[in-house]
Design a protein around this motif. Structure first.
Motif, PDB file in Angstrom:
ATOM      1  N   ASN A  38       0.388  -1.748  -0.097  1.00  0.00           N
ATOM      2  CA  ASN A  38      -0.177  -0.373  -0.569  1.00  0.00           C
ATOM      3  C   ASN A  38       0.332   1.620   0.236  1.00  0.00           C
ATOM      4  N   ARG A  39       2.168   1.274   0.401  1.00  0.00           N
ATOM      5  CA  ARG A  39       3.138   2.016  -0.366  1.00  0.00           C
ATOM      6  C   ARG A  39       3.316   3.400  -1.026  1.00  0.00           C
ATOM      7  N   LEU A  40       2.960   3.797  -1.301  1.00  0.00           N
ATOM      8  CA  LEU A  40       3.430   4.622  -2.502  1.00  0.00           C
ATOM      9  C   LEU A  40       4.229   5.911  -2.478  1.00  0.00           C
ATOM     10  N   ASP A  41       5.381   6.147  -3.535  1.00  0.00           N
ATOM     11  CA  ASP A  41       6.253   6.511  -4.076  1.00  0.00           C
ATOM     12  C   ASP A  41       5.355   7.941  -4.578  1.00  0.00           C
ATOM     13  N   PRO A  42       4.893   8.726  -4.115  1.00  0.00           N
ATOM     14  CA  PRO A  42       4.349   9.800  -4.716  1.00  0.00           C
ATOM     15  C   PRO A  42       4.710  10.957  -6.348  1.00  0.00           C
ATOM     16  N   ASP A  43       6.291  10.907  -6.099  1.00  0.00           N
ATOM     17  CA  ASP A  43       6.915  11.542  -7.233  1.00  0.00           C
ATOM     18  C   ASP A  43       6.620  10.845  -7.922  1.00  0.00           C
ATOM     19  N   THR A  44       5.916   8.859  -8.661  1.00  0.00           N
ATOM     20  CA  THR A  44       5.720   8.848  -9.316  1.00  0.00           C
ATOM     21  C   THR A  44       4.509   9.583 -10.131  1.00  0.00           C
ATOM     22  N   LEU A  45       3.910   9.590  -9.942  1.00  0.00           N
ATOM     23  CA  LEU A  45       2.562  10.676  -9.968  1.00  0.00           C
ATOM     24  C   LEU A  45       3.006  11.304 -11.121  1.00  0.00           C
ATOM     25  N   ASN A  46       1.852  11.239 -12.541  1.00  0.00           N
ATOM     26  CA  ASN A  46       1.716  12.255 -12.958  1.00  0.00           C
ATOM     27  C   ASN A  46       1.450  13.834 -12.102  1.00  0.00           C
ATOM     28  N   HIS A  47       1.329  15.138 -13.112  1.00  0.00           N
ATOM     29  CA  HIS A  47       0.933  16.544 -12.125  1.00  0.00           C
ATOM     30  C   HIS A  47      -1.027  16.281 -12.086  1.00  0.00           C
ATOM     31  N   LEU A  48      -1.884  15.884 -12.581  1.00  0.00           N
ATOM     32  CA  LEU A  48      -3.297  15.735 -12.388  1.00  0.00           C
ATOM     33  C   LEU A  48      -3.701  14.814 -10.859  1.00  0.00           C
ATOM     34  N   ASP A  49      -2.981  13.318 -11.036  1.00  0.00           N
ATOM     35  CA  ASP A  49      -3.238  12.521 -10.257  1.00  0.00           C
ATOM     36  C   ASP A  49      -2.421  13.040  -8.949  1.00  0.00           C
ATOM     37  N   ARG A  50      -0.698  13.578  -8.697  1.00  0.00           N
ATOM     38  CA  ARG A  50      -0.462  13.947  -8.012  1.00  0.00           C
ATOM     39  C   ARG A  50      -1.341  14.999  -7.353  1.00  0.00           C
ATOM     40  N   ARG A  51      -2.245  16.248  -7.722  1.00  0.00           N
ATOM     41  CA  ARG A  51      -2.642  17.035  -7.413  1.00  0.00           C
ATOM     42  C   ARG A  51      -4.155  16.529  -6.791  1.00  0.00           C
ATOM     43  N   ILE A  52      -4.581  15.389  -7.349  1.00  0.00           N
ATOM     44  CA  ILE A  52      -5.679  15.069  -6.424  1.00  0.00           C
ATOM     45  C   ILE A  52      -5.839  14.326  -5.529  1.00  0.00           C
ATOM     46  N   LEU A  53      -4.319  13.559  -5.240  1.00  0.00           N
ATOM     47  CA  LEU A  53      -4.039  12.837  -4.219  1.00  0.00           C
ATOM     48  C   LEU A  53      -4.320  13.692  -2.846  1.00  0.00           C
ATOM     49  N   ARG A  54      -3.212  14.791  -3.759  1.00  0.00           N
ATOM     50  CA  ARG A  54      -2.941  15.909  -2.193  1.00  0.00           C
ATOM     51  C   ARG A  54      -3.978  16.504  -1.902  1.00  0.00           C
ATOM     52  N   GLU A  55      -5.482  17.088  -3.087  1.00  0.00           N
ATOM     53  CA  GLU A  55      -6.772  17.257  -2.469  1.00  0.00           C
ATOM     54  C   GLU A  55      -7.685  16.042  -1.660  1.00  0.00           C
ATOM     55  N   SER A  56      -7.575  14.489  -1.872  1.00  0.00           N
ATOM     56  CA  SER A  56      -8.057  13.898  -1.523  1.00  0.00           C
ATOM     57  C   SER A  56      -7.781  13.541   0.467  1.00  0.00           C
ATOM     58  N   PHE A  57      -6.705  13.615   0.577  1.00  0.00           N
ATOM     59  CA  PHE A  57      -6.019  13.858   1.776  1.00  0.00           C
ATOM     60  C   PHE A  57      -5.981  15.231   2.999  1.00  0.00           C
ATOM     61  N   ARG A  58      -6.628  15.748   1.851  1.00  0.00           N
ATOM     62  CA  ARG A  58      -6.880  17.700   2.551  1.00  0.00           C
ATOM     63  C   ARG A  58      -8.413  16.655   3.072  1.00  0.00           C
ATOM     64  N   GLN A  59      -9.313  15.779   2.616  1.00  0.00           N
ATOM     65  CA  GLN A  59     -10.684  16.084   2.533  1.00  0.00           C
ATOM     66  C   GLN A  59     -10.590  15.398   3.774  1.00  0.00           C
ATOM     67  N   ALA A  60      -9.691  14.328   4.030  1.00  0.00           N
ATOM     68  CA  ALA A  60      -9.505  13.372   5.340  1.00  0.00           C
ATOM     69  C   ALA A  60      -9.193  14.153   6.444  1.00  0.00           C
ATOM     70  N   GLN A  61      -8.132  15.044   6.326  1.00  0.00           N
ATOM     71  CA  GLN A  61      -7.644  16.500   7.228  1.00  0.00           C
ATOM     72  C   GLN A  61      -8.843  16.785   7.940  1.00  0.00           C
ATOM     73  N   ARG A  62     -10.039  17.367   6.743  1.00  0.00           N
ATOM     74  CA  ARG A  62     -10.770  18.374   7.034  1.00  0.00           C
ATOM     75  C   ARG A  62     -11.797  17.471   8.056  1.00  0.00           C
ATOM     76  N   LEU A  63     -11.955  16.118   7.580  1.00  0.00           N
ATOM     77  CA  LEU A  63     -13.359  15.101   7.891  1.00  0.00           C
ATOM     78  C   LEU A  63     -12.673  15.036   9.266  1.00  0.00           C
ATOM     79  N   GLN A  64     -11.419  14.726   9.761  1.00  0.00           N
ATOM     80  CA  GLN A  64     -10.428  14.690  10.923  1.00  0.00           C
ATOM     81  C   GLN A  64     -10.788  15.709  12.074  1.00  0.00           C
TER      82      GLN A  64
END
Length: 644
Positions: free
Chosen positions: A609-635
């Motif tokens: 389940n471990r991912l190196d974020p540097d392997t992602l393209n700009h779009l996937d990286r951006r959405i993943l970061r925003e997705s983690f932000r939503q997890a922060q908002r829920l917490q």
């Protein structure tokens, strides 16, 4: 000329001197990489470049209605709001190179609700509000992003994932297609009194595998298929002139025309049927077969489920299950979402578990005791991916402790055989021994109830951890009534303990999403997982834990994380927009994890389940970061709700 006008003019000149370079820069990032060249040129020609020193306020709520659209060329911007219960401010989000703000305020023609500050020396492109409005009207791609924000980018990610999968398969098909578009629109039908040979003759003439028996108003009464014909022949029936109603399957399953191909596939798989009637306002209007759904696929979902359910040995099951990987590839190519795929994987896993239990009973003999095979964790939530281990137990009815001990002694040898055979089928043995062969997890309903009550009343760290596993439960094999009664008792217990809920909330805040105030992603700095983040523990778990806590605290019986979020929205416990954002974020992280598992399986690597974020393209990286932000908002919302 005022100082502000001079700065604006200088910024305009700086952009005009390098229009080509600015366009090349913007083409690296969504949504600008989706815009037509002329529209992108209009944006660039109307931009000005402005510099902000670290700590400078770029825009704030006090500035009034927003007058510019900002794109970060270099640097970082933090969004900050006053903390609701403490002094100071909270950093609520971070905007980095290639990203833009404040879209919601511009579209709503209002002031921003968050202060935007330069986190370091930062350059931004500024587009005036009139030019922004004109660009929204000219560019469909930009308008879609302006109106839907991250949702539009998520659609783009899904399209790209589907295109990659289609390239592997050379097929085009969507599981979201309405079955009304796929089905036979003039289904072969007859009356109940039609003789069997005549009905079979109609099927032969029209080259179909089923005939629907209807009344004079085309209300479906039954269905007769080639499978039924084989059964008739096998029984040695000699009198074939009797009415078709003597052989038909009564009250056939049906769906409306607006149902999706995915809905039909699930129905066929769950019910072991090959045909689904399409009924609108009580009238038959079509029939869809498994061949209609999956004729293009090299792996057939319905046949795969049937093959699992009729496997003659565990060894055969292992061979059949090896085809699931290709099925997932097919589903990705056909437009299936991560939620649909995890549902399918869980469904096929359920069929496997049931068949393993049946084969074990055949081998060891029927214990003569009614029992229910329970599953917990991701399997209980129907959220399994290709990488899964065993979390299971047994429930039975017993009048007292002595009877429970006797029954347990009868069932444990069978449970040990089942756990071992499941391991052979790819469900790895649980390291924590959360398996039915553990005497502590082969319990009567009263014993399970006492154990669950202990979790709530004695909220030790161990019990809290156990509750995150066992409280996501469902019955896979055997009677389900005991499981539902156990769930009802558990919900009543949790709902009545505000202290336990608060401790669950503290537990739900333990796994922090891997985004920080000063970096794009926070990755592990050393060890085997160096420079990676954990998609499951740091990404999915905050949503799973948060949804579980709120659902249990408000009497919601659903176990699936997305079902819980939707019901929380329906009950006005979670804001509708927040719920939609959480759902999108959860699905994207799950999809990223699933695609990684797919690639690992193709490469013959162990699942991780471990991912190196540097392997992602700009779009996937951006959405993943925003997705983690939503997890922060829920917490953060849990921290406020439970005063943590």
């Amino acid at each position: 000329m005022s100082k502000a006008d001079a700065f604006a003019e200088a910024g305009k000149t700086a952009v005009l001197q390098n229009i080509h370079g600015t366009m090349e820069f913007l083409r690296k990032y969504p949504p600008f990489n989706q815009m037509e060249p002329g529209h992108l040129a209009y944006l660039v020609e109307n931009c000005q470049l402005r510099f902000y020193s670290e700590g400078d306020c770029i825009i704030s709520p006090d500035d009034g209605v927003v007058e510019h659209f900002y794109i970060i060329k270099q640097g970082r911007v933090h969004g900050q709001r006053p903390h609701s219960s403490k002094r100071g401010t909270d950093t609520t989000f971070e905007v980095i190179v290639g990203e833009c703000f404040p879209m919601a305020a511009l579209m709503g023609e209002r002031a921003t609700r968050t202060g935007h500050f330069a986190a370091e020396d930062t350059f931004c492109y500024l587009l005036s509000k009139p030019a922004f409005v004109k660009l929204v009207s000219k560019s469909a791609a930009f308008r879609d992003f302006a109106m839907r924000g991250v949702s539009s980018l998520l659609d783009l990610v899904n399209q790209q994932a589907q295109m990659r999968a289609v390239e592997n398969l050379g097929e085009q098909y969507s599981l979201e297609t309405r079955i009304g578009e796929l089905a036979l629109h003039h289904p072969v039908a007859c009356r109940p009194t039609t003789p069997l040979p005549e009905a079979v003759g109609l099927m032969n003439e029209t080259n179909v595998g089923s005939i629907v028996i209807t009344d004079e108003k085309l209300h479906p009464l039954g269905i007769f298929t080639l499978r039924d014909l084989r059964r008739v022949i096998a029984t040695g029936t000699t009198e074939l002139s009797v009415p078709i109603s003597n052989f038909m399957t009564h009250n056939p399953f049906y769906l409306p025309p607006d149902a999706s191909a995915f809905d039909a596939a699930i129905a066929m798989t769950e019910r072991h049927i090959a045909h689904v009637c399409i009924v609108e306002k009580g009238t038959l209007c079509g029939v869809i077969s498994e061949r209609d759904l999956f004729s293009l696929q090299r792996v057939d979902l319905v046949h795969l489920a049937q093959a699992i359910s009729h496997a003659d040995s565990v060894e055969t099951l292992v061979i059949i299950r090896s085809r699931i990987l290709q099925l997932v590839d097919n589903m990705l190519a056909h437009g299936a979402s991560s939620t649909q795929i995890t549902h399918i994987i869980t469904l096929l896993n359920d069929h496997t578990v049931c068949r393993v239990i049946e084969l074990a009973i055949e081998a060891l003999g029927d214990p003569g005791i009614s029992f229910t095979w329970l599953c917990f964790g991701s399997e209980g939530r129907r959220e399994q991916t290709l990488h899964t281990d065993q979390d299971n137990g047994i429930l039975f009815e017993a009048a007292d402790a002595a009877e429970a001990a006797h029954i347990r002694g009868r069932l444990l040898p069978l449970a040990e055989r089942i756990n071992r055979d499941l391991d052979t089928c790819g469900f790895t043995l649980c390291r924590g021994n959360i398996m039915a062969s553990n005497p502590q997890l082969c319990l009567s309903r009263l014993e399970w109830r006492r154990r669950f009550s202990t979790f709530v009343r004695e909220s030790t760290p161990e019990n809290l951890l156990s509750s995150t596993i066992y409280f996501d439960l469902r019955a896979v094999w055997g009677p389900s009534e005991g499981c539902e009664q156990l769930r009802s008792d558990m919900l009543e217990e949790v709902g009545g303990s505000r202290l336990f809920q608060r401790m669950m909330a503290e537990n739900a805040l333990r796994h922090r999403p891997p985004v920080g105030r000063f970096r794009d992603f926070v990755v592990t700095r050393k060890g085997d997982g160096k420079a990676t983040l954990d998609l499951k523990v740091q990404g999915l778990t905050p949503f799973v834990d948060g949804a579980r806590l709120l659902a249990l605290g408000h009497g919601i019986t659903a176990c699936n994380t997305l079902d819980r979020l939707r019901q929380l929205v329906e009950k006005d416990i979670v804001d509708e927009k927040d719920g939609a954002a959480y759902e999108e974020a959860y699905q994207f992280i799950q999809q990223t994890r699933m695609q990684q598992h797919q690639q690992q399986a193709r490469d013959g690597q162990p699942y991780s389940n471990r991912l190196d974020p540097d392997t992602l393209n700009h779009l996937d990286r951006r959405i993943l970061r925003e997705s983690f932000r939503q997890a922060q908002r829920l917490q953060s919302s849990l921290a406020v709700r439970y005063q943590l």
